[in-house]
Design an enzyme around this catalytic site. Sequence first.
Site, PDB file in Angstrom:
ATOM      1  N   ARG A  61     -13.944 -10.255 140.993  1.00 50.79           N
ATOM      2  CA  ARG A  61     -14.237 -10.828 142.303  1.00 50.79           C
ATOM      3  C   ARG A  61     -13.413 -10.163 143.414  1.00 50.79           C
ATOM      4  O   ARG A  61     -13.909  -9.914 144.512  1.00 50.79           O
ATOM      5  CB  ARG A  61     -13.956 -12.332 142.283  1.00 50.79           C
ATOM      6  CG  ARG A  61     -14.325 -13.012 143.575  1.00 50.79           C
ATOM      7  CD  ARG A  61     -14.329 -14.515 143.443  1.00 50.79           C
ATOM      8  NE  ARG A  61     -14.911 -15.137 144.611  1.00 50.79           N
ATOM      9  CZ  ARG A  61     -14.295 -16.071 145.342  1.00 50.79           C
ATOM     10  NH1 ARG A  61     -13.095 -16.498 144.995  1.00 50.79           N
ATOM     11  NH2 ARG A  61     -14.905 -16.583 146.388  1.00 50.79           N
ATOM     12  N   HIS A  65     -14.877  -8.503 146.846  1.00 49.09           N
ATOM     13  CA  HIS A  65     -14.441  -8.896 148.186  1.00 49.09           C
ATOM     14  C   HIS A  65     -13.774  -7.734 148.929  1.00 49.09           C
ATOM     15  O   HIS A  65     -13.781  -7.692 150.153  1.00 49.09           O
ATOM     16  CB  HIS A  65     -13.513 -10.114 148.118  1.00 49.09           C
ATOM     17  CG  HIS A  65     -14.261 -11.402 147.933  1.00 49.09           C
ATOM     18  ND1 HIS A  65     -13.958 -12.553 148.605  1.00 49.09           N
ATOM     19  CD2 HIS A  65     -15.321 -11.699 147.150  1.00 49.09           C
ATOM     20  CE1 HIS A  65     -14.804 -13.512 148.245  1.00 49.09           C
ATOM     21  NE2 HIS A  65     -15.631 -13.022 147.356  1.00 49.09           N
ATOM     22  N   ASN A  90     -11.547 -15.868 151.247  1.00 48.37           N
ATOM     23  CA  ASN A  90     -10.647 -15.153 150.327  1.00 48.37           C
ATOM     24  C   ASN A  90      -9.514 -16.013 149.788  1.00 48.37           C
ATOM     25  O   ASN A  90      -8.685 -15.527 149.004  1.00 48.37           O
ATOM     26  CB  ASN A  90     -10.064 -13.925 151.033  1.00 48.37           C
ATOM     27  CG  ASN A  90     -11.083 -12.804 151.163  1.00 48.37           C
ATOM     28  OD1 ASN A  90     -12.038 -12.748 150.383  1.00 48.37           O
ATOM     29  ND2 ASN A  90     -10.892 -11.935 152.128  1.00 48.37           N
ATOM     30  N   HIS A 187     -21.145 -13.673 137.826  1.00 53.02           N
ATOM     31  CA  HIS A 187     -20.816 -15.088 137.624  1.00 53.02           C
ATOM     32  C   HIS A 187     -20.999 -15.506 136.172  1.00 53.02           C
ATOM     33  O   HIS A 187     -20.846 -16.671 135.839  1.00 53.02           O
ATOM     34  CB  HIS A 187     -21.635 -15.970 138.571  1.00 53.02           C
ATOM     35  CG  HIS A 187     -21.241 -15.830 140.018  1.00 53.02           C
ATOM     36  ND1 HIS A 187     -21.939 -16.377 141.057  1.00 53.02           N
ATOM     37  CD2 HIS A 187     -20.172 -15.186 140.589  1.00 53.02           C
ATOM     38  CE1 HIS A 187     -21.341 -16.089 142.212  1.00 53.02           C
ATOM     39  NE2 HIS A 187     -20.275 -15.355 141.948  1.00 53.02           N
TER      40      HIS A 187
HETATM   41  C1  HEM Z   1     -24.447 -14.148 147.044  1.00 51.85           C
HETATM   42  C2  HEM Z   1     -23.360 -13.623 146.590  1.00 51.85           C
HETATM   43  C3  HEM Z   1     -22.169 -14.388 146.116  1.00 51.85           C
HETATM   44  C4  HEM Z   1     -21.691 -15.624 146.468  1.00 51.85           C
HETATM   45  C5  HEM Z   1     -22.251 -16.590 147.495  1.00 51.85           C
HETATM   46  C6  HEM Z   1     -20.508 -15.869 145.660  1.00 51.85           C
HETATM   47  C7  HEM Z   1     -19.725 -16.999 145.751  1.00 51.85           C
HETATM   48  C8  HEM Z   1     -18.692 -17.308 144.870  1.00 51.85           C
HETATM   49  C9  HEM Z   1     -17.921 -18.524 144.897  1.00 51.85           C
HETATM   50  C10 HEM Z   1     -18.082 -19.665 145.910  1.00 51.85           C
HETATM   51  C11 HEM Z   1     -17.043 -18.480 143.872  1.00 51.85           C
HETATM   52  C12 HEM Z   1     -16.014 -19.553 143.478  1.00 51.85           C
HETATM   53  C13 HEM Z   1     -14.727 -19.337 144.233  1.00 51.85           C
HETATM   54  C14 HEM Z   1     -13.719 -20.444 144.033  1.00 51.85           C
HETATM   55  O1  HEM Z   1     -14.054 -21.546 143.590  1.00 51.85           O
HETATM   56  O2  HEM Z   1     -12.539 -20.208 144.352  1.00 51.85           O
HETATM   57  C15 HEM Z   1     -17.258 -17.224 143.193  1.00 51.85           C
HETATM   58  C16 HEM Z   1     -16.556 -16.811 142.095  1.00 51.85           C
HETATM   59  C17 HEM Z   1     -16.719 -15.575 141.503  1.00 51.85           C
HETATM   60  N1  HEM Z   1     -17.494 -14.535 141.987  1.00 51.85           N
HETATM   61 FE1  HEM Z   1     -18.923 -14.673 143.375  1.00 51.85          FE
HETATM   62  N2  HEM Z   1     -20.312 -14.790 144.840  1.00 51.85           N
HETATM   63  C18 HEM Z   1     -21.287 -13.871 145.089  1.00 51.85           C
HETATM   64  C19 HEM Z   1     -21.411 -12.625 144.517  1.00 51.85           C
HETATM   65  C20 HEM Z   1     -20.521 -12.081 143.617  1.00 51.85           C
HETATM   66  C21 HEM Z   1     -20.505 -10.692 143.209  1.00 51.85           C
HETATM   67  C22 HEM Z   1     -21.434  -9.605 143.721  1.00 51.85           C
HETATM   68  C23 HEM Z   1     -19.471 -10.574 142.318  1.00 51.85           C
HETATM   69  C24 HEM Z   1     -18.963  -9.340 141.590  1.00 51.85           C
HETATM   70  C25 HEM Z   1     -19.654  -8.254 141.367  1.00 51.85           C
HETATM   71  C26 HEM Z   1     -18.883 -11.895 142.157  1.00 51.85           C
HETATM   72  C27 HEM Z   1     -17.882 -12.219 141.289  1.00 51.85           C
HETATM   73  C28 HEM Z   1     -17.331 -13.474 141.143  1.00 51.85           C
HETATM   74  C29 HEM Z   1     -16.460 -13.848 140.041  1.00 51.85           C
HETATM   75  C30 HEM Z   1     -16.100 -12.981 138.856  1.00 51.85           C
HETATM   76  C31 HEM Z   1     -16.055 -15.166 140.284  1.00 51.85           C
HETATM   77  C32 HEM Z   1     -15.066 -16.004 139.457  1.00 51.85           C
HETATM   78  C33 HEM Z   1     -13.665 -15.807 140.014  1.00 51.85           C
HETATM   79  C34 HEM Z   1     -12.564 -16.503 139.243  1.00 51.85           C
HETATM   80  O3  HEM Z   1     -12.819 -17.128 138.211  1.00 51.85           O
HETATM   81  O4  HEM Z   1     -11.413 -16.408 139.710  1.00 51.85           O
HETATM   82  N3  HEM Z   1     -19.524 -12.771 142.983  1.00 51.85           N
HETATM   83  N4  HEM Z   1     -18.247 -16.513 143.828  1.00 51.85           N
END
Ligand code: HEM
Length: 325
Positions: A61, A65, A90, A187
């Site tokens: 993630r 970002h 972030n 995800h």
């Molecule tokens: C429409 C696109 C996206 C949205 C709206 C989105 C939104 C989010 C949100 C809200 C979270 C949870 C954050 C939290 O609770 O602190 C999350 C976690 C995550 N996102 Fe996304 N995301 C998107 C695309 C992506 C992309 C393109 C990647 C990587 C290539 C990605 C990788 C991750 C990962 C791996 C997590 C888990 C992080 C953790 O466990 O610490 N996301 N995302």
Amino acid sequence: MGAFWLVFIVNIVMVSLVQGQGSGLQNGFYSSSCPKAGAVVRSTVESHFNKDPTIAAALLRLHFHDCFVQGCDGSVLISGSSAERSALPNLGLRGFEVIDDAKALLESLCPGVVSCADILAVAARDAVDLSDGPSWAVPTGRRDGRVSSSSQTSSLPSPLESIAVQRQKFAAKGLNDHDLVTLVGAHSIGQTDCLFFRYRLYNFTTTGSADPTINQSFLTQLQSLCPRNGDGSKKVGLDIGSETKFDVSFFKNVRDGKGVLESDQRLWGDDGTRRVVENYAGNVRGLLGLRFDYEFRKAMIKMSSIEVKTGSDGEIRKTCSKINK
Ligand code: HEM
Ligand SMILES: *[C@@H]1O[C@H](CO)[C@@H](O)[C@H](O)[C@H]1NC(C)=O
Ligand SMILES: *[C@@H]1O[C@H](CO)[C@@H](O)[C@H](O)[C@H]1NC(C)=O
């Protein structure tokens, strides 16, 4: 002679296209200046992963970002109250210490050579690999940016946004619907806070019920994980049932109405993105899993090349959290 040069030039162009969309990155950029760079990043990620496997999702993630704001230039790593890192989207980022550890080792081994942006791109790849996902050669040669501003993070997608807005935000970075769905497949690992989706579970519609796109049995499960007045910072898997393994289960969940974030579930509600989800979710598990792995590699190389700085642009930071003096 003319034909030779034509073939020669066409070859160079094709190789650079394959290696990083003509971005100026190349495979093995450090092969003579710091041959151990890849191995050092790998072993650093591994040692953190062995203590805490959830660090893999955090690194993936973090790279995303980084790339969506100012390009993949390590700008997300800069600390300070007006830096990207302090902006709302972030605040939940983790894994900075992994990059700092790898950087410290690399500075003692080959000072001033390996960029923080490259360390992050390589660490994200290693994180996916360690989570049973695919692996790929990461083209390198990124330089670190000298700007990081919290006011520039509006290019990051929010989980509350429509597919139209997500599509537009990805298109602004040269990524199409297929890339969008494939990359959101990240995800497949990681977690989210109740805060980011609890509103879907209670009083979502004008008639006071839950988001109708949530599978009924799953709704009960989510409500017990995130009670109406419970702790908003409680963590829930984004791919419930398979949250540490990088696989196509996430797409099956979205297909079945078991997407946790509203933005994830909406991928099923739009014709363009639904087709891609269907392709990955499919029915023959092994085969389609491989296809997702293949597409994810390609999409990651594309994302990792967004607006990169190369050559004499930017700098090689000494400390990843600080712009050089
Ligand atoms: C429409 C696109 C996206 C949205 C709206 C989105 C939104 C989010 C949100 C809200 C979270 C949870 C954050 C939290 O609770 O602190 C999350 C976690 C995550 N996102 Fe996304 N995301 C998107 C695309 C992506 C992309 C393109 C990647 C990587 C290539 C990605 C990788 C991750 C990962 C791996 C997590 C888990 C992080 C953790 O466990 O610490 N996301 N995302
Ligand atoms: C549900 O939402 C409506 C409209 O936003 C609001 O007026 C009402 O007070 C809410 N009910 C509960 C129980 O939160
Ligand atoms: C809801 O989940 C059940 C059990 O996991 C599944 O069999 C069903 O197909 C899902 N319903 C929808 C509408 O996807």
